[in-house]
Motif scaffolding. Structure first.
Motif, PDB file in Angstrom:
ATOM      1  N   GLN A 115     -49.143   1.603 -13.389  1.00 52.99           N
ATOM      2  CA  GLN A 115     -47.668   1.533 -13.839  1.00 52.99           C
ATOM      3  C   GLN A 115     -47.423   0.834 -12.552  1.00 52.99           C
ATOM      4  O   GLN A 115     -47.111   1.072 -11.313  1.00 52.99           O
ATOM      5  N   PRO A 116     -46.830  -0.532 -13.101  1.00 51.22           N
ATOM      6  CA  PRO A 116     -46.886  -1.160 -14.326  1.00 51.22           C
ATOM      7  C   PRO A 116     -48.424  -1.628 -14.504  1.00 51.22           C
ATOM      8  O   PRO A 116     -49.072  -1.777 -13.651  1.00 51.22           O
ATOM      9  N   PRO A 117     -48.621  -1.825 -15.879  1.00 47.55           N
ATOM     10  CA  PRO A 117     -49.969  -2.409 -16.199  1.00 47.55           C
ATOM     11  C   PRO A 117     -50.353  -3.779 -15.596  1.00 47.55           C
ATOM     12  O   PRO A 117     -49.203  -4.464 -15.054  1.00 47.55           O
ATOM     13  N   VAL A 118     -51.480  -4.073 -15.503  1.00 43.62           N
ATOM     14  CA  VAL A 118     -52.069  -5.177 -14.752  1.00 43.62           C
ATOM     15  C   VAL A 118     -53.068  -5.946 -15.749  1.00 43.62           C
ATOM     16  O   VAL A 118     -53.665  -5.360 -16.332  1.00 43.62           O
ATOM     17  N   PHE A 119     -52.973  -7.163 -15.809  1.00 45.00           N
ATOM     18  CA  PHE A 119     -53.958  -8.159 -16.241  1.00 45.00           C
ATOM     19  C   PHE A 119     -54.767  -8.489 -15.179  1.00 45.00           C
ATOM     20  O   PHE A 119     -54.283  -9.010 -14.197  1.00 45.00           O
ATOM     21  N   HIS A 120     -56.244  -8.260 -15.352  1.00 43.54           N
ATOM     22  CA  HIS A 120     -57.022  -8.711 -14.176  1.00 43.54           C
ATOM     23  C   HIS A 120     -57.306 -10.304 -13.796  1.00 43.54           C
ATOM     24  O   HIS A 120     -57.115 -10.929 -12.923  1.00 43.54           O
ATOM     25  N   ARG A 121     -57.705 -10.881 -14.911  1.00 46.15           N
ATOM     26  CA  ARG A 121     -57.576 -12.614 -15.031  1.00 46.15           C
ATOM     27  C   ARG A 121     -58.728 -12.996 -14.596  1.00 46.15           C
ATOM     28  O   ARG A 121     -58.974 -14.140 -14.603  1.00 46.15           O
ATOM     29  N   ASP A 122     -59.710 -12.352 -13.944  1.00 48.81           N
ATOM     30  CA  ASP A 122     -60.938 -13.086 -13.666  1.00 48.81           C
ATOM     31  C   ASP A 122     -62.188 -12.024 -13.603  1.00 48.81           C
ATOM     32  O   ASP A 122     -62.824 -11.968 -12.713  1.00 48.81           O
ATOM     33  N   ILE A 123     -62.250 -11.292 -14.709  1.00 50.09           N
ATOM     34  CA  ILE A 123     -63.401 -10.606 -14.809  1.00 50.09           C
ATOM     35  C   ILE A 123     -64.839 -11.454 -15.194  1.00 50.09           C
ATOM     36  O   ILE A 123     -64.746 -12.313 -15.904  1.00 50.09           O
TER      37      ILE A 123
END
Length: 803
Positions: free
Chosen positions: A584-592
């Motif tokens: 909370q709030p949600p997260v986008f990782h962007r480098d998996i």
């Protein structure tokens, strides 16, 4: 936008990323050693007009998706190893002028009837392509200049109708039968008719050359050798500029036909128009027509000179074609000379600006399109005579051109010195700015981030023996990673930023803020940070088993069995699920990626490195929830979502794509991109060809085939080019759990307590065997083999001992 890489001895495969160059107008990679398939992503080249991939070792199917290239004019794929079928969808290309696919192997494929609807086609060349079936109806193509379907397995009759614009017809080396139709007598511009080595019967129609006279500026070659022709309709008296070849037909045995013997030899007839050929000169303009729509050049010399001089804005007399000759292809190579205008009273040479203008037109591909001459390439533009080097008069006085060069050189030196001084000043200012920024961030960090322990620089130095190189266990774009021992004997990983690191202060704060409130078993935990003495350090829980990539490497000292890999996949997916839905709030990782998935002492997967992460969208003023964040493309090549790369819109499905790449790595052990090979393309081709198990990593021992098949299907669905066709992260977790439930009970229970398999055999699945092993992870340490991977890489991997 141009990308010209032809003739450079390049190897490997064509990268998918080229397909996302939406403004690319011309792609030339011909005459290299490129292998692998044509990426389907090339269908995204929305501005492409010239696609020249000929003379390589490209294999596989021509993607039907190329039919999306509505601007495409020239498709040159000849002299490759292409196979499969000819896509009928290519007939949807409204602007197509040239299709040249010679010397490939479309075994058993037919020429699609829909190609007859390519109303703007000027050249269709499919020589030696293992094609079968009949010749399609091409009578609706008004500007077809060149038709070559020779050396195939075509059957049926000859075309009954063609437009009289055609210059070359080559249908030799097939199984065509029936008589020769009378339409060829109406083709007033025909230069070459090759029908040899077929099964044609009946009579030789003398009206083929009835429109030819010796005063015509061009010649006609009619080659009918090795057929079943037995008679002649009309008189056998072609004019001097017609070459007729009849050898190998029954008609040659008829002594009652006058003059028959002179046309039954190999070079019978009056071929008096041999093309000129010379060696290549290095002191003029080298120019080559890559796909001309004619067989003889003499009739078109004047129109070609007009075409070139018009593009160069010169008078026709200023251009001389010094020599020309045909090369294999066929391609027409020539050497051009250009002269100053005759009315120039002030100088007998071009001035510098005019030379640069002419060269600029040649090198920037500003020639207008011409269907007859086709695409061209500039081979060389060599300045000679008064344009080469320093020119001196008899009195050794330096010419105006040299004075201009000296003046320009002086200006360039002044600019270079000014730029160097400016750069030094800018660097000094940037260094001071970074110091001030770090002090500012330090105070902000201490104020805003509660519950995260702040360490002093002295504590960090003591934990790492003053950052001794022996304590270093990894390195990433942010800096070096050290194994440290805190005062309470707890082991941690310390990520220390380097001066001018690829990441920086923003990522530093991002990672602290995010990790201070993210708590999940499958996420790396943040212990604390250090912001002191112009230093930035992040302190994490220590991962004794390094990165997932370390374990999949050929140099790995241990192996992972299938069920362990499955659990690593599930743990990684659960970590991403938490980020997307529970944080909370949600997260986008962007480098998996595999180097950002770390393994603890029990080989539990933990997602790491949140320096590039972004908060997911929140409700806007109208209560709507966007499904993406717009951002500059960041991440690691090979893991990037193609749609994100193209649109700069990152969604939860972009993380799913990257996770799918990790799944493929788990299955195959391959890198995402290696030696020009793309893991998605390689696995997809193997899956479609039914040879999937041949590329599964043989180090993971036994596995139930149905479980692997479902895992492969899941991974490929995650890596789908279109985001809406990928599963949600919830669907990924659910499917992985279902696959684990399918595993034999003994394996599932055993994997809970034993992280690796190797050594003696245990029960067999799919004809493969596996066995357990044990290890003491604290006894074996080695430096991470990953230099570009996770900044948290511990690099500690156990040595495996057999029981």
């Amino acid at each position: 936008m141009l990308l010209l890489l032809n003739g450079n001895k390049l190897s490997g495969s064509l990268p998918d990323e080229l397909g996302y160059l939406s403004k690319l107008n011309r792609l030339q990679v011909d005459q290299n050693n490129i292998s692998g398939p044509i990426p389907k992503s090339f269908a995204y080249m929305s501005s492409i007009r010239h696609l020249h991939l000929n003379n390589n070792s490209i294999s596989g199917q021509i993607p039907p998706e190329l039919s999306n290239l509505t601007t495409l004019l020239h498709l040159l794929l000849d002299n490759n190893n292409l196979s499969g079928y000819l896509p009928p969808e290519l007939s949807k290309l409204p602007a197509m002028r040239i299709i040249q696919l010679d010397n490939n192997n479309f075994n058993g494929s037919e020429i699609p009837a829909t190609y007859g609807s390519l109303s703007r086609l000027a050249k269709l060349s499919l020589r030696n392509c293992s094609l079968q079936g009949s010749i399609p109806d091409l009578s609706s193509i008004p500007n077809l200049y060149y038709l070559d379907l020779s050396k195939n397995n075509l059957r049926g009759s000859l075309p009954s109708k063609l437009y009289d614009t055609i210059r070359t017809i080559d249908l030799s080396g097939n199984h065509l039968s029936g008589s020769i139709p009378g339409i060829f007598s109406d083709l007033s511009f025909l230069q070459r008719l090759s029908l040899e080595n077929n099964q044609l019967n009946g009579s030789v129609p003398a009206n083929i050359w009835q429109n030819m006279t010796s005063t015509k500026s061009y010649s006609l070659t009619v080659d009918l050798r090795n057929n079943l022709l037995s008679s002649i309709s009309g008189a056998l008296n072609p004019p001097d500029n017609v070459t007729l070849r009849l050898g190998g037909n029954p008609i040659c045995d008829n002594a009652n036909i006058a003059n028959i013997t002179q046309f039954c030899g190999y070079e019978a007839g009056g071929d008096r128009t041999t093309e000129r050929s010379t060696e290549f000169y290095n002191d003029m303009i080298g120019y080559r027509l890559k796909s001309p729509s004619f067989s003889y050049f003499d009739p078109y010399v004047f129109s070609f000179e007009s075409y070139v001089t018009s593009a160069l804005k010169l008078n026709p007399y200023q251009l001389s074609i010094d020599s020309y000759f045909w090369e294999e292809g066929p391609r027409l190579r020539m050497h051009l000379k250009i002269f100053p205008p005759a009315n120039n009273m002030h100088s007998s040479t071009f001035n510098v600006s005019e030379v640069l203008r002419i060269r600029g037109i040649f090198t920037s591909w500003h020639f207008p399109g011409d269907d007859l001459f086709g695409p061209y390439e500039l081979l060389n533009f060599t300045l000679v005579g008064p344009y080469a080097g320093v020119y001196l008069t008899k009195g050794k006085i330096i010419s105006k051109g040299v004075w201009v060069a000296i003046a320009l050189g002086s200006i360039a030196c002044i600019i270079a010195v000014t730029a160097a001084v400016s750069l030094l000043i800018a660097r000094r200012y940037a260094r001071q700015h970074r110091k001030m920024s770090r002090r500012h961030i330090s105070s902000n960090a201490s104020m805003k981030i509660d519950g995260v322990k702040g360490f002093t620089f002295k504590e960090m130095a003591m934990a790492t023996d003053s950052f001794n190189c022996s304590a270093q266990v990894g390195r990433g774009g942010y800096g070096k990673v050290y194994r440290g021992i805190l005062s309470g004997n707890s082991i941690v990983a310390i990520k220390r930023a380097e001066e001018g690191s690829l990441q920086g202060q923003k990522e530093f704060l991002t990672e602290i803020k995010l990790l201070s409130r993210l708590h999940h078993i499958n996420l790396v935990s943040l212990v604390g940070y250090c912001e002191e003495k112009e230093e930035q350090m992040l302190v994490y829980e220590f991962m004794p088993n390094g990165t997932l990539r370390d374990w999949l490497s050929d140099k790995a000292k241990g192996t992972l069995n299938f069920v362990t890999r499955l659990r690593i996949a599930l743990g990684s997916a659960k970590g991403i699920l938490y980020l997307h839905t529970e944080a909370q709030p949600p997260v986008f990782h962007r480098d998996i990626k595999a180097t950002n998935i770390l393994l603890d002492s029990k080989l539990t997967a933990k997602v790491a490195d949140f320096g590039l992460s972004r908060l997911a969208p929140v409700l806007d003023d109208e209560g709507n929830l966007p499904n993406h964040v717009s951002t500059v493309v960041r991440g690691t090549p090979g893991y990037l979502d193609p749609e994100y790369f193209l649109t700069h819109k990152f969604t939860d499905k972009s993380d799913v794509y990257s996770l799918g790449i990790v799944f493929l790595e788990l299955l195959t052990g391959m890198h995402p991109i290696s030696h020009g090979k793309n893991i998605v393309r390689e696995v997809h081709m193997a899956h479609q060809s039914g040879i999937m198990f041949s590329i599964i990593d043989n180090r993971m021992g036994a596995y139930p085939s149905e479980c692997v098949e479902r895992f492969v299907a899941l991974a490929l669905s995650c890596c789908h080019d279109e985001q809406e066709k990928r599963p949600s992260i919830q669907g990924v977790v659910r499917e992985l759990e279902n696959i684990l439930k399918m595993m034999p009970e003994a394996d599932a229970i055993y994997a809970e307590s034993t992280p690796t398999y190797s050594g003696k055999s245990t029960p067999t699945y799919s004809g493969k065997s596996a066995s357990p092993s044990s290890f003491n992870s604290s006894q074996y340490l080695y430096e991470s083999s990953s230099l570009l991977g996770s900044d948290l890489s511990s690099g500690v991997v156990p040595t495996i001992k057999s029981r």
